[in-house]
Design an enzyme around this catalytic site. Sequence first.
Site, short mmCIF file in Angstrom:
data_model
loop_
_atom_site.label_atom_id
_atom_site.label_comp_id
_atom_site.label_asym_id
_atom_site.label_seq_id
_atom_site.Cartn_x
_atom_site.Cartn_y
_atom_site.Cartn_z
N LYS A 103 -23.15 2.02 31.56
CA LYS A 103 -24.62 2.13 31.34
C LYS A 103 -25.45 3.24 32.27
O LYS A 103 -25.54 3.29 33.32
CB LYS A 103 -25.23 0.72 31.69
CG LYS A 103 -26.67 0.56 31.20
CD LYS A 103 -27.14 -0.98 31.49
CE LYS A 103 -28.56 -1.33 31.04
NZ LYS A 103 -28.86 -2.67 31.55
N CYS B 142 -27.72 -3.52 26.63
CA CYS B 142 -28.90 -4.57 27.09
C CYS B 142 -30.05 -3.57 26.72
O CYS B 142 -30.53 -3.22 25.57
CB CYS B 142 -28.59 -4.99 28.43
SG CYS B 142 -30.05 -6.30 28.74
N GLU C 21 -21.89 -8.44 27.36
CA GLU C 21 -22.04 -7.75 28.57
C GLU C 21 -21.45 -8.51 29.46
O GLU C 21 -21.62 -9.75 29.78
CB GLU C 21 -23.45 -7.70 28.65
CG GLU C 21 -23.84 -6.63 29.93
CD GLU C 21 -25.52 -6.79 30.31
OE1 GLU C 21 -25.75 -5.74 31.18
OE2 GLU C 21 -26.17 -7.31 29.61
#
Length: 520
Positions: A344, A396, A274
């Site tokens: 995301k 995540c 990430e």
Amino acid sequence: MINAVKDAFINKANWLCFISGFSLVLAYAPFSLWWLALCLPLGLVHCLYRAKSNKEAFKYGFIFAFGWFASGISWVHVSIDQFGGLPLAISLLLMLLLCLYLALFPALACYLTQRFSNSNNKLWLLPSFWLLSEYLRSVVLTGFPWLSLGYSQIDSPLAHFAPVIGEVGITAIILLINISLYLIISANRVKIEANVASNIIPSTLVLMTIGIATFVFAKTTWVTATGEKLKTALIQGNIEQSMKWQPENEWPTMLKYLDLTRVNYDADLIIWPESAIPALEPTVQDYLSTVNSSAILNNSTIITGIINYNFETKEYFNALITLGNTSSNNEQGYYYNHNNRYYKNHLLPIGEFVPFQAWLRPLAPFFNLPMSSFSRGDYVQANLQANGLAILPLICFEIAFPHQLAANLTDNTDILLTVSNDAWFGDSHGPHQHLDIARMRALEFGRPLLRSTNTGITAVVDHFGQVTGIIPQFEQAVLKAQLDIVTGKTPYSQWPQLILSLMILMPLMIIKGISARQLN
């Protein structure tokens, strides 16, 4: 008031609930004493059975859950304390408020159990109401489904239930085991209460059914290997969080990832974590073009995290982009704003967006962390295409939401991918818990999973949820592994919402039906 507080502190039942919940952290990674989850909730079950009122049941559930979360998510304090810029007293207060908030959901389950139970079915309604409260915990205020009971069983025999009823189903089974054990143990005391004794047979049947089902599911194969293998390389750069976004470290960081990649181009797929590139995507086009050309030349694909900024809409996105070969054999590969990317969707409060930011941001540096003003990507996005494979990405925190994964799973999905930056949480048990959550997703959905992180734990997980390769925390390394590509679908991957709904509603209907016949 003083007397009430004093009574609460000397109440043995309160301490039993708190200690049972507080000790439950040992059932999760990195301790992984999974069997504790099959007995520690007995403290709550005992107090709930003895509860005389709805209020008392709520209290016991709240105290148990507060201890559970206070120990289980203590890792959140690391990010607040080290990077939040808040005094210790304030950071501890924020942790206290978070734990108190999360404790409301199990407390609600206990309240509803007491409210709708009678002497004949007391406790048996708890699994249904617990799953309902866990669902609410996963959606209210964007959701925080961390530390659900089922995650403690990723290495236990109960893990065989995951492809069928998911982690939520395992949570229900854990509660059923604790309830059955309690009722059987209670029935063997000298003085047997009539309503407890009447539950000996159903309790025994529940345990026998769970045991038989565990054996059957352990012998059942839901997906099969195609014989195709994928060579992968996962890069763990080990960049300290305090240095990551310093301007002077931008190019050294990018060159580090490029150097670690150059000697691993024999891999079909190379993963960077990430925000591995600590710069805005539009500002590093020359660098990305160089990496893209190098990947194409070596017949490889690189997937990396990066921050994109749209100058027209003035929006930031936490993104994954592909560099190099795709399934379309497009010789150009990467170009700015191409469609082979992922934004995301499930943003982390405070870390990636700040609710009520006009009020909160002026209060403390904690509410002004780097890159804390992201926009959301779409809930459903196309799988990434990389060297002829379809890869379902999650960034995540998103790996904790199985329904989001299910919404993006297609018939062609080959691999699950999650990238993260757990450097925020230092040497705590948070990254270990995070890895087990990812392992559970691989097992539930019957797909191999790649997990790439900045400082660890980077891992390769097969479709059985087993780690086949790993890089420990705080090491710069490259993890090379071969993945088996599989075909087929697990039951849970096809109907996760339906399975959850049935597990909540069917026990309620059955128990209420039995109670109605007994009254007649």
